[in-house]
Design a protein around this motif. Structure first.
Motif, PDB file in Angstrom:
ATOM      1  N   ILE A  12       0.847  -1.202   0.000  1.00 28.05           N
ATOM      2  CA  ILE A  12       0.000   0.000   0.000  1.00 28.05           C
ATOM      3  C   ILE A  12       0.884   1.255   0.000  1.00 28.05           C
ATOM      4  CG2 ILE A  12      -1.680   1.326   1.352  1.00 28.05           C
ATOM      5  CD1 ILE A  12      -2.810  -1.392   2.307  1.00 28.05           C
TER       6      ILE A  12
ATOM      7  N   PRO B  63       1.607   4.824  -4.076  1.00 30.22           N
ATOM      8  CA  PRO B  63       1.763   6.220  -4.518  1.00 30.22           C
ATOM      9  C   PRO B  63       2.992   6.421  -5.401  1.00 30.22           C
ATOM     10  CG  PRO B  63       1.151   6.156  -2.220  1.00 30.22           C
ATOM     11  CD  PRO B  63       1.447   4.730  -2.618  1.00 30.22           C
TER      12      PRO B  63
ATOM     13  N   SER C  23      -8.401   3.399  -7.615  1.00 33.97           N
ATOM     14  CA  SER C  23      -9.638   2.843  -7.093  1.00 33.97           C
ATOM     15  C   SER C  23      -9.366   2.037  -5.819  1.00 33.97           C
ATOM     16  CB  SER C  23     -10.292   1.996  -8.188  1.00 33.97           C
ATOM     17  OG  SER C  23     -11.148   1.069  -7.634  1.00 33.97           O
ATOM     18  N   TYR C  24      -8.252   1.277  -5.833  1.00 34.81           N
ATOM     19  CA  TYR C  24      -7.890   0.516  -4.634  1.00 34.81           C
ATOM     20  C   TYR C  24      -7.704   1.441  -3.432  1.00 34.81           C
ATOM     21  CZ  TYR C  24      -5.508  -2.302  -1.259  1.00 34.81           C
ATOM     22  OH  TYR C  24      -5.184  -2.914  -0.094  1.00 34.81           O
ATOM     23  N   LEU C  25      -7.029   2.575  -3.666  1.00 36.20           N
ATOM     24  CA  LEU C  25      -6.740   3.506  -2.567  1.00 36.20           C
ATOM     25  C   LEU C  25      -7.935   4.401  -2.246  1.00 36.20           C
ATOM     26  CD1 LEU C  25      -3.126   4.685  -3.572  1.00 36.20           C
ATOM     27  CD2 LEU C  25      -3.735   2.973  -1.855  1.00 36.20           C
ATOM     28  N   GLY C  26      -8.947   4.370  -3.103  1.00 33.95           N
ATOM     29  CA  GLY C  26     -10.075   5.289  -2.906  1.00 33.95           C
ATOM     30  C   GLY C  26      -9.730   6.703  -3.345  1.00 33.95           C
ATOM     31  N   TRP C  27      -8.691   6.845  -4.179  1.00 34.80           N
ATOM     32  CA  TRP C  27      -8.272   8.177  -4.613  1.00 34.80           C
ATOM     33  C   TRP C  27      -9.007   8.632  -5.878  1.00 34.80           C
ATOM     34  CZ3 TRP C  27      -2.174   8.388  -3.904  1.00 34.80           C
ATOM     35  CH2 TRP C  27      -1.898   8.305  -2.531  1.00 34.80           C
TER      36      TRP C  27
ATOM     37  N   LYS D  80     -12.142   9.243  -5.924  1.00 31.38           N
ATOM     38  CA  LYS D  80     -13.229  10.155  -5.549  1.00 31.38           C
ATOM     39  C   LYS D  80     -12.766  11.011  -4.375  1.00 31.38           C
ATOM     40  CE  LYS D  80     -15.340   6.598  -2.689  1.00 31.38           C
ATOM     41  NZ  LYS D  80     -14.752   7.194  -1.490  1.00 31.38           N
TER      42      LYS D  80
ATOM     43  N   ARG E 178      -5.235  13.487  -4.637  1.00 35.40           N
ATOM     44  CA  ARG E 178      -5.274  12.120  -4.127  1.00 35.40           C
ATOM     45  C   ARG E 178      -6.482  11.890  -3.227  1.00 35.40           C
ATOM     46  NH1 ARG E 178      -0.464  13.896  -5.355  1.00 35.40           N
ATOM     47  NH2 ARG E 178       1.040  12.480  -6.349  1.00 35.40           N
TER      48      ARG E 178
ATOM     49  N   ASN F 251       7.655   9.846   2.921  1.00 32.36           N
ATOM     50  CA  ASN F 251       6.687  10.036   1.851  1.00 32.36           C
ATOM     51  C   ASN F 251       5.277  10.157   2.425  1.00 32.36           C
ATOM     52  OD1 ASN F 251       5.101   9.928  -0.429  1.00 32.36           O
ATOM     53  ND2 ASN F 251       6.548   8.643  -1.519  1.00 32.36           N
TER      54      ASN F 251
ATOM     55  N   MET G  39       2.678  10.830   0.948  1.00 27.08           N
ATOM     56  CA  MET G  39       1.679  10.206   0.084  1.00 27.08           C
ATOM     57  C   MET G  39       1.544   8.712   0.403  1.00 27.08           C
ATOM     58  SD  MET G  39       0.403  12.688  -1.398  1.00 27.08           S
ATOM     59  CE  MET G  39       0.969  14.027  -0.356  1.00 27.08           C
ATOM     60  N   SER G  40       2.644   8.066   0.791  1.00 28.42           N
ATOM     61  CA  SER G  40       2.575   6.668   1.226  1.00 28.42           C
ATOM     62  C   SER G  40       1.732   6.552   2.484  1.00 28.42           C
ATOM     63  CB  SER G  40       3.973   6.131   1.535  1.00 28.42           C
ATOM     64  OG  SER G  40       4.687   5.913   0.359  1.00 28.42           O
TER      65      SER G  40
ATOM     66  N   LEU H 264      -0.562   8.721   3.406  1.00 27.15           N
ATOM     67  CA  LEU H 264      -1.954   8.999   3.018  1.00 27.15           C
ATOM     68  C   LEU H 264      -2.590   7.747   2.410  1.00 27.15           C
ATOM     69  CD1 LEU H 264      -4.421  10.810   2.546  1.00 27.15           C
ATOM     70  CD2 LEU H 264      -3.336  11.663   0.467  1.00 27.15           C
ATOM     71  N   ALA H 265      -1.815   6.979   1.641  1.00 25.22           N
ATOM     72  CA  ALA H 265      -2.340   5.746   1.038  1.00 25.22           C
ATOM     73  C   ALA H 265      -2.841   4.796   2.123  1.00 25.22           C
ATOM     74  CB  ALA H 265      -1.269   5.072   0.184  1.00 25.22           C
ATOM     75  N   VAL H 266      -2.051   4.633   3.194  1.00 25.15           N
ATOM     76  CA  VAL H 266      -2.451   3.742   4.283  1.00 25.15           C
ATOM     77  C   VAL H 266      -3.706   4.282   4.969  1.00 25.15           C
ATOM     78  CG1 VAL H 266      -1.747   2.715   6.484  1.00 25.15           C
ATOM     79  CG2 VAL H 266      -0.083   2.931   4.627  1.00 25.15           C
TER      80      VAL H 266
ATOM     81  N   SER I 282      -5.942   6.223   3.642  1.00 22.05           N
ATOM     82  CA  SER I 282      -7.060   6.107   2.697  1.00 22.05           C
ATOM     83  C   SER I 282      -7.650   4.696   2.698  1.00 22.05           C
ATOM     84  CB  SER I 282      -6.603   6.454   1.277  1.00 22.05           C
ATOM     85  OG  SER I 282      -6.137   7.778   1.216  1.00 22.05           O
ATOM     86  N   VAL I 283      -6.764   3.691   2.703  1.00 22.01           N
ATOM     87  CA  VAL I 283      -7.241   2.306   2.683  1.00 22.01           C
ATOM     88  C   VAL I 283      -7.952   1.979   4.002  1.00 22.01           C
ATOM     89  CG1 VAL I 283      -6.526  -0.114   2.557  1.00 22.01           C
ATOM     90  CG2 VAL I 283      -5.552   1.549   0.982  1.00 22.01           C
TER      91      VAL I 283
ATOM     92  N   LYS J  65     -11.341   3.644   3.704  1.00 19.00           N
ATOM     93  CA  LYS J  65     -12.208   2.962   2.753  1.00 19.00           C
ATOM     94  C   LYS J  65     -12.827   1.733   3.418  1.00 19.00           C
ATOM     95  CE  LYS J  65     -11.962   1.045  -1.772  1.00 19.00           C
ATOM     96  NZ  LYS J  65     -11.056   0.409  -2.718  1.00 19.00           N
TER      97      LYS J  65
END
Lengths: 212, 212
Positions: A12, A16, A77-81, A83, A108, B194, B196-197, B199-201, B203-204, B207
């Motif tokens: 995950i 990015p 889509s996986y990250l929900g980024w 929307k 993002r 990072n 953004m990394s 934020l990815a976590v 975000s998941v 979600k």
């Protein structure tokens, strides 16, 4: 959420970086991106790349690679980024100020729509085009705008008390930029961004590297 | 470095939180801190706390706990936070600006002594009491002041080129706050921050939590 279990946290965290590279390639006419091109730009091992992308349900096409746009869409889509989620930022000190100017967030899926501060002299102003409101307006605006997410950037010794206010106002997810561990009720998730933890890792790496 | 192998990364990331709590206790007359008191403040499991602290070579005294000052010293010494390392910060945009004002760094062995910017109009000024120099002075000042560490806060598309300049100037450790993966020669270490990394976590997690 099954995919979160299948894909691990390191994957995950890598997505990015994939996106960053893929979006730069997407400005050209490229339709497919090969694993070799990804290796060249990412410095990840081929097996890791294949595993990460297989986790998204994507397989490469022999001799062509991965369809570029589909790959970008799958990661977003996986990250929900794909929307937007709107968020408030609490505490407009130096770090809050910097984060309000961070345009990468809105690309993002995280759109900071307003800031809040307990310092009344800051209220009514704008930072990076976002209005700064008094904390007294938090509850009302959270409900009215249907906000569920907050970035917490207050001094650590105020963090728990402000977090309690956020929960009271209806916030369901807190990105905690303070050094304070938060005590939150069930149903509210917290993501800690502890720069001091990161510095600890950097310090230990340096200590080992410099050997002094 | 054997201890780095014995202690895992998550433990290293937890140490700043221990320190944060322990230093607050150290302002009182407390001589020992019990595991129960640590659990109460940290929300970590007893077995984890014992394991983390045993990794530092520390054992509790029955019915008293851990000697507070010795515990603080052991963690600081393990992280190398008991002595100062001087660092330069490169790129005084919004994030660089925020980091220059971050007083927590200097309490933790990382003393940012100056900033550098390619924007000549910023040079000669001060941010949070630290001078901003032109990039043209980087090489000379790195050598003269014996600086080995740099925090890289430039826009991502300039990151590699500026990193090359840092290496050329003699910098040996880079804390990279940009989204760009850096290609560095052997002998230079890099620690990526990072956002953004992270934020990815987040975000998941969201979600999965919001399930929408």
């Amino acid at each position: 959420m099954d995919r979160l279990k299948i894909l691990n946290l390191p994957a995950i965290r890598r997505f990015p970086t994939y996106l960053h590279i893929l979006k730069r390639l997407d400005t050209s006419d490229m339709e497919y991106v090969s694993t070799a091109e990804l290796i060249d730009r990412l410095d990840f091992e081929a097996v890791l790349i294949r595993k990460d992308l297989a986790g998204l349900g994507l397989k490469g096409v022999p001799r062509r690679g991965y369809p570029l746009k589909a790959l970008i869409n799958a990661i977003e889509s996986y990250l929900g980024w794909n929307k937007d989620d709107e968020a408030f930022l609490i505490g407009s000190g130096a770090l809050g100020h910097a984060l309000l100017g961070y345009e990468q967030f809105s690309d993002r899926g995280l759109k900071i729509v307003a800031a809040f501060d307990s310092d009344e002299s800051k209220c009514g102003s704008e930072i990076s085009g976002k209005p700064v409101f008094s904390m007294t307006k938090l509850e009302n605006l959270t409900a009215r705008m249907g906000i569920r997410i907050a970035l917490l950037c207050v001094p650590w010794h105020e963090a728990q008390q402000v977090a309690d206010q956020l929960v009271e106002a209806g916030i369901k997810a807190i990105w905690n930029f303070t050094a304070q561990e938060l005590d939150l009720p069930e149903g509210v998730i917290c993501h800690n961004e502890n720069l001091m933890s990161s510095l600890a890792v950097f310090s230990v790496k340096m200590k080992s590297h410099f050997n002094d």
